[in-house]
Motif scaffolding. Sequence first.
Motif, PDB file in Angstrom:
ATOM      1  N   ASP A 225      13.293  21.135 -42.182  1.00  0.00           N
ATOM      2  CA  ASP A 225      12.662  21.780 -41.025  1.00  0.00           C
ATOM      3  C   ASP A 225      13.442  21.585 -39.733  1.00  0.00           C
ATOM      4  N   GLY A 226      14.559  20.870 -39.813  1.00  0.00           N
ATOM      5  CA  GLY A 226      15.392  20.672 -38.639  1.00  0.00           C
ATOM      6  C   GLY A 226      14.983  19.525 -37.748  1.00  0.00           C
ATOM      7  N   PHE A 227      14.103  18.635 -38.230  1.00  0.00           N
ATOM      8  CA  PHE A 227      13.676  17.497 -37.418  1.00  0.00           C
ATOM      9  C   PHE A 227      14.784  16.464 -37.313  1.00  0.00           C
ATOM     10  N   GLY A 228      14.838  15.762 -36.196  1.00  0.00           N
ATOM     11  CA  GLY A 228      15.772  14.673 -36.020  1.00  0.00           C
ATOM     12  C   GLY A 228      15.273  13.403 -36.680  1.00  0.00           C
TER      13      GLY A 228
ATOM     14  N   GLY B 242       7.032  -0.451 -42.906  1.00  0.00           N
ATOM     15  CA  GLY B 242       7.688  -1.754 -42.932  1.00  0.00           C
ATOM     16  C   GLY B 242       8.140  -2.157 -44.310  1.00  0.00           C
ATOM     17  N   GLY B 243       7.539  -1.563 -45.393  1.00  0.00           N
ATOM     18  CA  GLY B 243       7.949  -1.881 -46.744  1.00  0.00           C
ATOM     19  C   GLY B 243       9.061  -0.956 -47.205  1.00  0.00           C
ATOM     20  N   ARG B 244       9.337  -0.993 -48.501  1.00  0.00           N
ATOM     21  CA  ARG B 244      10.376  -0.125 -49.033  1.00  0.00           C
ATOM     22  C   ARG B 244       9.916   1.322 -49.016  1.00  0.00           C
ATOM     23  N   LEU B 245      10.867   2.232 -48.908  1.00  0.00           N
ATOM     24  CA  LEU B 245      10.545   3.655 -48.931  1.00  0.00           C
ATOM     25  C   LEU B 245      10.053   4.054 -50.318  1.00  0.00           C
ATOM     26  N   SER B 246       8.963   4.782 -50.352  1.00  0.00           N
ATOM     27  CA  SER B 246       8.432   5.277 -51.619  1.00  0.00           C
ATOM     28  C   SER B 246       9.045   6.641 -51.932  1.00  0.00           C
ATOM     29  N   HIS B 247       8.755   7.115 -53.141  1.00  0.00           N
ATOM     30  CA  HIS B 247       9.238   8.448 -53.508  1.00  0.00           C
ATOM     31  C   HIS B 247       8.648   9.499 -52.580  1.00  0.00           C
ATOM     32  N   GLN B 248       7.363   9.346 -52.218  1.00  0.00           N
ATOM     33  CA  GLN B 248       6.738  10.300 -51.306  1.00  0.00           C
ATOM     34  C   GLN B 248       7.387  10.252 -49.922  1.00  0.00           C
ATOM     35  N   ASP B 249       7.733   9.041 -49.474  1.00  0.00           N
ATOM     36  CA  ASP B 249       8.446   8.918 -48.188  1.00  0.00           C
ATOM     37  C   ASP B 249       9.730   9.736 -48.214  1.00  0.00           C
ATOM     38  N   ARG B 250      10.456   9.632 -49.314  1.00  0.00           N
ATOM     39  CA  ARG B 250      11.734  10.348 -49.417  1.00  0.00           C
ATOM     40  C   ARG B 250      11.518  11.855 -49.500  1.00  0.00           C
ATOM     41  N   LEU B 251      10.450  12.279 -50.141  1.00  0.00           N
ATOM     42  CA  LEU B 251      10.120  13.714 -50.140  1.00  0.00           C
ATOM     43  C   LEU B 251       9.816  14.184 -48.725  1.00  0.00           C
ATOM     44  N   ASP B 252       9.103  13.348 -47.945  1.00  0.00           N
ATOM     45  CA  ASP B 252       8.789  13.703 -46.555  1.00  0.00           C
ATOM     46  C   ASP B 252      10.055  13.748 -45.701  1.00  0.00           C
ATOM     47  N   ILE B 253      10.998  12.833 -45.962  1.00  0.00           N
ATOM     48  CA  ILE B 253      12.268  12.841 -45.223  1.00  0.00           C
ATOM     49  C   ILE B 253      13.018  14.133 -45.519  1.00  0.00           C
ATOM     50  N   ALA B 254      13.116  14.520 -46.796  1.00  0.00           N
ATOM     51  CA  ALA B 254      13.813  15.743 -47.174  1.00  0.00           C
ATOM     52  C   ALA B 254      13.159  16.965 -46.528  1.00  0.00           C
ATOM     53  N   ALA B 255      11.813  16.978 -46.494  1.00  0.00           N
ATOM     54  CA  ALA B 255      11.112  18.103 -45.874  1.00  0.00           C
ATOM     55  C   ALA B 255      11.381  18.155 -44.374  1.00  0.00           C
ATOM     56  N   GLY B 256      11.416  16.988 -43.741  1.00  0.00           N
ATOM     57  CA  GLY B 256      11.697  16.943 -42.305  1.00  0.00           C
ATOM     58  C   GLY B 256      13.094  17.435 -41.977  1.00  0.00           C
ATOM     59  N   LEU B 257      14.083  17.030 -42.785  1.00  0.00           N
ATOM     60  CA  LEU B 257      15.454  17.501 -42.572  1.00  0.00           C
ATOM     61  C   LEU B 257      15.553  19.010 -42.756  1.00  0.00           C
TER      62      LEU B 257
END
Length: 274
Positions: free
Chosen positions: A20-23, A3-18
């Motif tokens: 890996d081919g996750f939607g 619910g808060g702002r995206l952290s740097h770790q959140d963005r690293l997790d997003i990049a890793a998910g992409l």
Amino acid sequence: MPGGRLSHQDRLDIAAGLADGFGYAEIARQLQRPTSTISREVNRNGGAGGYRADHAHYATASRARRRQPDASRTASTSRPSDPRAAYVERFAEMMVDGGLPRMASRVLALLYTSDSRTLTAADLVRELRVSPASISKAIGYLERVGMVHREPDPERRLQHYVIAEDVWLKAWEISARTNFNWAETAAEGVDLVGRDTPAGERLTQMAEFFQRLSEDMSGGAGFHDCLSVLAVLWKAERHLSPDELATALGWPVERVTDAVDYAVKAAASGAAGE
């Protein structure tokens, strides 16, 4: 925190998910965020093919600093998100879940929901906010599978991209072909490890399942003719006589009536099985 702002770790997790081919929806579930948050974050920072966590984090911080002098403005002056763009992303996500590559899905979704009959590469780059190379690769895939074709501009050196009239039949055929490939690959594994081994038993079950699924989806010539007739009726949005259908498809009338008979028998068989 969710619910808060995206952290740097959140963005690293997003990049890793992409990577890996996750939607977007799967990444959102992992981070306990709305899917729209992930979609907006990725599209704002290079798209699924060009998202970089460090760059996104820096760019977001830079945008926040530039907005600070205008913080006194009321919330009512901000522009609402574009619901149509959000729908295009949801439409594309559905096709990704069905097995189409992500960028090809986004291009197809945009073409299908556009008011214009055709879009150029520049239109696609601007609307999807991705690189020309990403568009070129996606268009190349869609052309190979027959879902999109190009038309030259009569006045300028441009290519216009158009959805094939039987696009969903093509999507069905791709899915059937994919299931056949799964069956073939599993069968090769059975020959390699032996049917009587534990791995061979699993691969045998897999081969038999996907073989049946491929056969059910392929359905033979009658099935494909039936789909072609339905596609013409759907496009016409009115009742057509057998002669009109034959003219539209370039078939003999007998082939049209055979396809209609096939559909009637299939419907009766399905009703009897319920």
